[in-house]
Design a protein around this motif. Sequence first.
Motif, PDB file in Angstrom:
ATOM      1  N   THR A 171      42.565  38.496  27.272  1.00 39.59           N
ATOM      2  CA  THR A 171      41.758  38.802  28.453  1.00 39.59           C
ATOM      3  C   THR A 171      40.392  39.364  28.112  1.00 39.59           C
ATOM      4  OG1 THR A 171      43.812  39.282  29.605  1.00 39.59           O
ATOM      5  CG2 THR A 171      41.777  40.052  30.621  1.00 39.59           C
ATOM      6  N   VAL A 197      36.407  48.357  43.405  1.00 38.82           N
ATOM      7  CA  VAL A 197      36.621  46.985  42.939  1.00 38.82           C
ATOM      8  C   VAL A 197      35.761  46.018  43.750  1.00 38.82           C
ATOM      9  CG1 VAL A 197      38.638  46.717  44.474  1.00 38.82           C
ATOM     10  CG2 VAL A 197      38.363  45.190  42.510  1.00 38.82           C
ATOM     11  N   LYS A 243      37.072  45.129  35.600  1.00 31.16           N
ATOM     12  CA  LYS A 243      37.331  43.812  35.006  1.00 31.16           C
ATOM     13  C   LYS A 243      38.551  43.838  34.090  1.00 31.16           C
ATOM     14  CE  LYS A 243      32.860  41.435  35.064  1.00 31.16           C
ATOM     15  NZ  LYS A 243      31.847  40.772  34.228  1.00 31.16           N
ATOM     16  N   GLU A 249      41.164  45.722  34.355  1.00 31.45           N
ATOM     17  CA  GLU A 249      42.367  45.764  35.189  1.00 31.45           C
ATOM     18  C   GLU A 249      42.657  44.396  35.795  1.00 31.45           C
ATOM     19  OE1 GLU A 249      44.330  48.124  35.154  1.00 31.45           O
ATOM     20  OE2 GLU A 249      43.184  49.881  34.534  1.00 31.45           O
ATOM     21  N   LYS A 250      41.612  43.677  36.165  1.00 28.94           N
ATOM     22  CA  LYS A 250      41.809  42.323  36.689  1.00 28.94           C
ATOM     23  C   LYS A 250      42.425  41.424  35.623  1.00 28.94           C
ATOM     24  CE  LYS A 250      37.993  42.412  40.050  1.00 28.94           C
ATOM     25  NZ  LYS A 250      36.688  41.826  40.437  1.00 28.94           N
ATOM     26  N   TYR A 305      46.110  42.310  35.294  1.00 28.87           N
ATOM     27  CA  TYR A 305      46.882  41.761  36.410  1.00 28.87           C
ATOM     28  C   TYR A 305      47.037  40.243  36.288  1.00 28.87           C
ATOM     29  CZ  TYR A 305      47.548  45.871  39.368  1.00 28.87           C
ATOM     30  OH  TYR A 305      47.995  47.063  39.889  1.00 28.87           O
ATOM     31  N   LEU A 306      46.041  39.591  35.687  1.00 30.53           N
ATOM     32  CA  LEU A 306      46.147  38.145  35.484  1.00 30.53           C
ATOM     33  C   LEU A 306      47.302  37.820  34.540  1.00 30.53           C
ATOM     34  CD1 LEU A 306      44.729  35.461  36.205  1.00 30.53           C
ATOM     35  CD2 LEU A 306      43.377  35.727  34.136  1.00 30.53           C
ATOM     36  N   PHE A 338      39.994  35.394  39.062  1.00 30.34           N
ATOM     37  CA  PHE A 338      40.290  36.786  38.714  1.00 30.34           C
ATOM     38  C   PHE A 338      40.477  37.642  39.961  1.00 30.34           C
ATOM     39  CE2 PHE A 338      39.204  35.796  34.416  1.00 30.34           C
ATOM     40  CZ  PHE A 338      39.754  36.803  33.642  1.00 30.34           C
ATOM     41  N   ASP A 339      39.582  37.477  40.950  1.00 34.09           N
ATOM     42  CA  ASP A 339      39.653  38.320  42.144  1.00 34.09           C
ATOM     43  C   ASP A 339      40.874  37.991  43.000  1.00 34.09           C
ATOM     44  OD1 ASP A 339      37.341  39.433  41.246  1.00 34.09           O
ATOM     45  OD2 ASP A 339      36.039  38.580  42.793  1.00 34.09           O
ATOM     46  N   PHE A 341      44.027  39.185  41.294  1.00 34.61           N
ATOM     47  CA  PHE A 341      44.102  40.640  41.403  1.00 34.61           C
ATOM     48  C   PHE A 341      44.642  41.058  42.769  1.00 34.61           C
ATOM     49  CE2 PHE A 341      42.300  44.716  42.671  1.00 34.61           C
ATOM     50  CZ  PHE A 341      42.715  45.534  41.635  1.00 34.61           C
ATOM     51  N   GLU A 390      48.520  40.075  43.021  1.00 35.53           N
ATOM     52  CA  GLU A 390      49.374  40.923  42.198  1.00 35.53           C
ATOM     53  C   GLU A 390      49.382  42.353  42.719  1.00 35.53           C
ATOM     54  OE1 GLU A 390      52.070  41.867  39.215  1.00 35.53           O
ATOM     55  OE2 GLU A 390      51.367  39.888  39.887  1.00 35.53           O
ATOM     56  N   TYR A 391      48.229  42.837  43.165  1.00 33.45           N
ATOM     57  CA  TYR A 391      48.141  44.212  43.658  1.00 33.45           C
ATOM     58  C   TYR A 391      48.972  44.388  44.925  1.00 33.45           C
ATOM     59  CZ  TYR A 391      46.111  48.750  44.765  1.00 33.45           C
ATOM     60  OH  TYR A 391      45.944  50.098  45.037  1.00 33.45           O
TER      61      TYR A 391
END
Length: 449
Positions: free
Chosen positions: A20, A76, A92, A94-95, A98-99, A155-156, A159, A162-163
């Motif tokens: 990542t 974010v 970024k 953290e994104k 999460y990916l 990515f967004d 995120f 998953e969040y």
Amino acid sequence: NPYNAENFVEQDIVQNIYNTEKLIQRVEIEKLYSDLDLEAGAEDRKVKNLNDEKCIYRVPDALRKSNEAIYTPQEVSIGPIHHYKKKLQPMKAEKGRYLREFRSRVVGKTKEQQMNFMVKIWNTIKEDEEKIRRCYEDGAHEVVEKNQFVEMVLFDAVFILEYLLRNKDIEKYEDDSLLRRKGARFRIRRDFLLLENQLPFFILEKLYYHLLQDSEGNYTSFRDLASEYLTRYNERTYKPSDNKEILHFTDLVRSSLSVKHPDSRIDEPIGKFYSATKLHEAAINFKELRNECLLDVRFSSTKGELRMPRLLIDVNTEHLFGNVIALEQCHYRGEEYICHYIKLLDTLVAKPKDVDLLIKNKIIDTDRDGASVKNLIDKLSAETSEEYSIYYNLYKQLDQHYRDSWLKNSAYFREVYFGNLWRSTATVSAAVLLLFTFVQTICAVVALR
């Protein structure tokens, strides 16, 4: 072969999902991107002018200058408008994390299966890249290059998905650094509601559908998942009809708040209206309307009751209504239901004592004082300019009841002659003087006889 070259770059992006940090930084690959499809993509954007698809806007300056903080992400960035903001860059990492976690949800969890899943996600976004761009007021010009834009959305979007899934099962992910910090959770929830900080709802639903197809476990629909997460902004768990098109998270909250509302909109000025205390003096009682949509306000002339759902006013209120008002002013011309509701509150709350009355009758739920609540409502109302209202008939009914009330004269008398201490003192003094004058006159007449 340009097609093969582009395909190579896409495969390289997916491969780098396993690294990542390299994917986020990857300066050399970004240079390669700049030569791929840029000219063709620019020409496509010049030809297409589908303004009807716009739904994500920059907040107008007239609104932003009142309080820029309520329209600006703090934790974010989502989408292109705030994508390059320096203070949001730490997210970024953290994104990226999460990916990796998102792809691990795929059935089998082998590298090949996960690779195929991520290729499917990438291709879905790529196919809809132009449609996604057209959702933004200015075509999302901050991220011009095609593959950079697709990567940003990937990515967004991942995120967000998953969040939300982790929030739904928060006990399982108690070690997650983002979920463990209450301050971060609070700021992310607020950032997800910002009008400028959105991805189109349709692309989130598409990607979530791929997850449902390729993963194990029991997952609810994305609309239900998003609604459940955002219910903290709305005490009542009203969910828009499944047939109602949802544009993005800001629109989802607006739709939830306005599921039920008066249908009438008469193109006549709303005319005179009275504050809560004046209505109360005219024998109109305020009653909480339980378990109803916030905009569902009712008046019973036979009972003399104005029934309203309870409004929670806390640290989120200005942020919530400010962004929904901005959306309505940009996108829902003629259907500014939340703006009309704020104007109704503004007419009821003329003084802090009106707030106190509404708090006493459980119409407003807050730990703030009357002056603070009035100031907040004044600020929100100042951002609206509605002469007409879905509450037109309600205004007329209350006006008629007030004028016809047998208490009207006594209410007027109290307001005029006993409205404050000095006025009350002057009224009593004048009355006493008049009484002494009358007695003196009677005594003088008796003496003459």
